[in-house]
Design a protein around this motif. Structure first.
Motif, short mmCIF file in Angstrom:
data_model
loop_
_atom_site.label_atom_id
_atom_site.label_comp_id
_atom_site.label_asym_id
_atom_site.label_seq_id
_atom_site.Cartn_x
_atom_site.Cartn_y
_atom_site.Cartn_z
N LEU A 1 0.83 -1.22 0.00
CA LEU A 1 0.00 0.00 0.00
C LEU A 1 0.86 1.26 0.00
O LEU A 1 0.53 2.25 -0.67
CB LEU A 1 -0.93 -0.01 1.22
CG LEU A 1 -2.03 -1.08 1.20
CD1 LEU A 1 -2.72 -1.15 2.54
CD2 LEU A 1 -3.04 -0.77 0.09
N GLU A 2 1.96 1.26 0.74
CA GLU A 2 2.81 2.45 0.80
C GLU A 2 3.51 2.72 -0.53
O GLU A 2 3.73 3.88 -0.90
CB GLU A 2 3.84 2.29 1.92
CG GLU A 2 3.24 2.40 3.32
CD GLU A 2 4.27 2.18 4.40
OE1 GLU A 2 5.39 1.70 4.06
OE2 GLU A 2 3.99 2.47 5.58
N THR A 3 3.87 1.66 -1.25
CA THR A 3 4.56 1.84 -2.54
C THR A 3 3.60 1.96 -3.72
O THR A 3 4.02 2.21 -4.84
CB THR A 3 5.51 0.65 -2.77
OG1 THR A 3 4.78 -0.57 -2.70
CG2 THR A 3 6.62 0.65 -1.72
N GLY A 4 2.29 1.74 -3.46
CA GLY A 4 1.30 1.87 -4.53
C GLY A 4 1.24 0.70 -5.48
O GLY A 4 0.66 0.82 -6.58
N LEU A 5 1.80 -0.45 -5.09
CA LEU A 5 1.77 -1.62 -5.97
C LEU A 5 0.36 -2.14 -6.18
O LEU A 5 0.07 -2.83 -7.17
CB LEU A 5 2.66 -2.74 -5.40
CG LEU A 5 4.18 -2.48 -5.44
CD1 LEU A 5 4.92 -3.61 -4.76
CD2 LEU A 5 4.64 -2.33 -6.89
N ASP A 6 -0.54 -1.82 -5.23
CA ASP A 6 -1.92 -2.31 -5.39
C ASP A 6 -2.62 -1.67 -6.58
O ASP A 6 -3.61 -2.20 -7.09
CB ASP A 6 -2.71 -2.02 -4.11
CG ASP A 6 -2.73 -0.54 -3.78
OD1 ASP A 6 -1.65 0.01 -3.44
OD2 ASP A 6 -3.81 0.07 -3.89
N ARG A 7 -2.13 -0.50 -7.06
CA ARG A 7 -2.75 0.20 -8.19
C ARG A 7 -2.21 -0.28 -9.54
O ARG A 7 -2.74 0.09 -10.58
CB ARG A 7 -2.52 1.70 -8.06
CG ARG A 7 -3.22 2.35 -6.86
CD ARG A 7 -3.15 3.85 -6.95
NE ARG A 7 -3.91 4.51 -5.92
CZ ARG A 7 -3.41 4.98 -4.79
NH1 ARG A 7 -2.11 4.83 -4.56
NH2 ARG A 7 -4.17 5.57 -3.90
N GLN A 8 -1.14 -1.08 -9.51
CA GLN A 8 -0.55 -1.57 -10.75
C GLN A 8 -1.23 -2.87 -11.16
O GLN A 8 -1.69 -3.64 -10.31
CB GLN A 8 0.95 -1.80 -10.56
CG GLN A 8 1.72 -0.51 -10.22
CD GLN A 8 3.20 -0.77 -10.09
OE1 GLN A 8 3.69 -1.85 -10.43
NE2 GLN A 8 3.92 0.25 -9.60
#
Length: 519
Positions: free
Chosen positions: A482-489
């Motif tokens: 969640l902190e690195t934004g991998l969930d949006r990829q």
């Protein structure tokens, strides 16, 4: 009765100092950081309750509170025959352990209609202030030990790196003989302060009636002028050695004049003599201090034809109380709240308590080898201390027979995850399956649910979908995603693993947590 009732631990300390050490009420008040009128009140209640010291071993704090506060007595006022103050004063000088309270009790027996205790003391002290030389501060043999830190430090140079570390100097002086102890420690923290006390008492081969420290923050939590409050570990040391700690009053250097002079002598005759030497270890510095300290204690006084060592052997040592069989073991006190998994956290390790104490505030006594957990003065558990972060130390008897009594259960955890999404439920189930006991995974699951409150259920479900694919089902992994934004990829499709043809008994599966159907 005081406006705010004291804790049972402090009331026990009042009784110990009065009945075991026979201290005056004002000395007890200064040591326990309470008004002297409160000391008198609790002693009166103890007398009315018929309590004696030591307290019965089966008398817990609740029973003690019922006996103390179930009844109270009031002294009766009457006429005012004047006490014989010169005789009282001579008695106090002649007998070391004699107190004004005992003299007042004898006075009341002879004059039942006489003054009450507070007025009796007030009249005596008013009369005593008219004296001159008789009120000089006198140090009885074996009565007081004064402790402090010297101002200057001594540099210790690392032989390999050349880095300098400043060592601090601890000084202790016996009041009657001026016999002196000094040593170097790395810092002025609580462990160093307590360790120096233990080594000083071992050096003196006995325990004084009173230890008088300065108001260092490590030993005195609140350096109040009238009511200083001691660190609990410092108070434990006093209890272990059977002594009392009465800090010097703030702004009253005469309260610790002995150690002030002792520090000055150590600085002049020891530290000044070592100023040209270079030390590479703390042990090397302490060996040099020991040699000069022995010379200092053997040096003759300027105005007395004797030495500190001789006065100590002839006058002070016979009056010191013997050391206990075992030296004091340093331990710190810390407050903690029992989590829903009936564990508390100490230095990132988790220790169990009985499950009935969930959500309770407890106290932990932490030593180098053990962790003791107390609730209202009653010991709940004793664990061997572990320094492995993130692991649990659990006693089997602390676990509940059934999990339904807890606010959270494994089925409820999974249902909560299913409300977010199937991937979240799969992560929760994986975490519960991976623990030896499912409840040990409750903290991680609650942390995952809090991520949903922070980032939203859609993002958490996407992060859990990626974590399941990567086989990284943990709170830390989800937080990192969640902190690195991998969930949006976009997530690359991965072929699911082939189903195992053989079922293993050590894998619970989702059916393990489903309640049994009523037939």
């Amino acid at each position: 009765m005081p406006a705010k009732r004291l804790s049972m631990r402090k009331i026990k300390e009042v009784l110990r100092l009065k009945f075991q050490l026979q201290l005056k009420n004002r000395e007890i008040a200064r040591s326990c950081s309470i008004p002297h009128s409160t000391v008198a009140n609790y002693l009166r209640r103890a007398g009315a309750a018929g309590l004696a010291w030591p307290l019965p071993p089966d008398l817990d704090e609740a029973a003690l509170e019922r006996r103390l506060f179930g009844q109270s007595g009031r002294p009766v006022a009457g006429a005012m025959p004047l006490p014989d103050f010169p005789s009282l004063h001579e008695e106090l000088r002649r007998h070391r352990h004699l107190t004004l309270q005992l003299l007042w009790q004898e006075y009341k027996q002879a004059h039942p209609d006489g003054y009450q205790y507070s007025r009796f003391c007030e009249l005596y002290h008013r009369w005593a202030r008219q004296l001159d030389l008789t009120l000089r501060q006198e140090h009885r043999a074996g009565e007081k030990l004064f402790v402090d830190h010297a101002g200057p430090t001594v540099p210790i140079v690392d032989a390999k790196t050349g880095q300098r570390h400043e060592a601090v100097i601890f000084v202790a002086v016996l009041g009657a003989s001026n016999y002196t102890f000094a040593e170097a420690t790395w810092c002025r923290d609580l462990a160093g302060w307590i360790g120096s006390h233990v080594r000083a008492l071992d050096f003196f081969q006995g325990v004084p009636a009173v230890i008088v420290p300065d108001n260092w923050k490590t030993g005195v939590k609140d350096p109040c002028y009238y009511e200083p409050d001691l660190n609990p570990t410092y108070r434990d040391l006093a209890d272990h050695y059977g002594t009392v700690i009465i800090p010097a009053r703030v702004g009253k250097p005469r309260d610790k004049a002995k150690v002030e002079a002792g520090v000055l002598i150590v600085e002049r005759w020891i530290l000044a003599a070592l100023r040209k030497r270079t030390f590479h270890t703390l042990a090397e510095l302490n060996l040099a201090i020991q040699d000069l300290l022995a010379q200092l204690n053997q040096r003759r006084f300027r105005k007395l034809d004797t030495t500190r060592a001789r006065l100590y052997e002839e006058l002070e040592r016979p009056r010191l109380k013997p050391l206990p069989a075992e030296p004091f073991v340093f331990a710190q006190w810390r407050k903690a709240k029992v989590n829903i998994d009936y564990h508390i956290e100490i230095d990132r390790h988790y220790y169990s308590v009985p499950y009935s104490c969930v959500h309770q505030q407890v106290e932990a006594r932490i030593s180098a080898t053990t962790v003791e957990i107390f609730l209202q003065g009653q010991r709940l558990a004793t664990h061997a201390r572990s320094f492995v972060a993130g692991r649990h130390t659990t006693l089997p008897e602390h676990r509940p027979k059934q999990h339904q009594h807890l606010e959270w259960t494994a089925p409820r955890m999974i249902e909560r995850g299913r409300a977010v999404g199937p991937s979240t439920a799969a992560v929760v189930e994986h975490i519960l399956n991976s623990r030896k006991h499912p409840e040990l995974g409750y903290r991680s699951c609650l942390g995952i649910f809090r991520l949903a409150d922070r980032c939203g259920p859609q993002r958490l479900e996407a992060a859990c979908r990626r974590a399941v694919t990567l086989n990284a089902c943990s709170y830390r992994s989800l937080k990192s995603i969640l902190e690195t934004g991998l969930d949006r990829q976009p997530l690359e499709p991965v072929a699911p693993p082939a189903a195992h043809s053989q079922r293993h008994d050590n894998v619970r599966g989702a059916d393990y947590y489903r309640p049994s159907e009523v037939l």
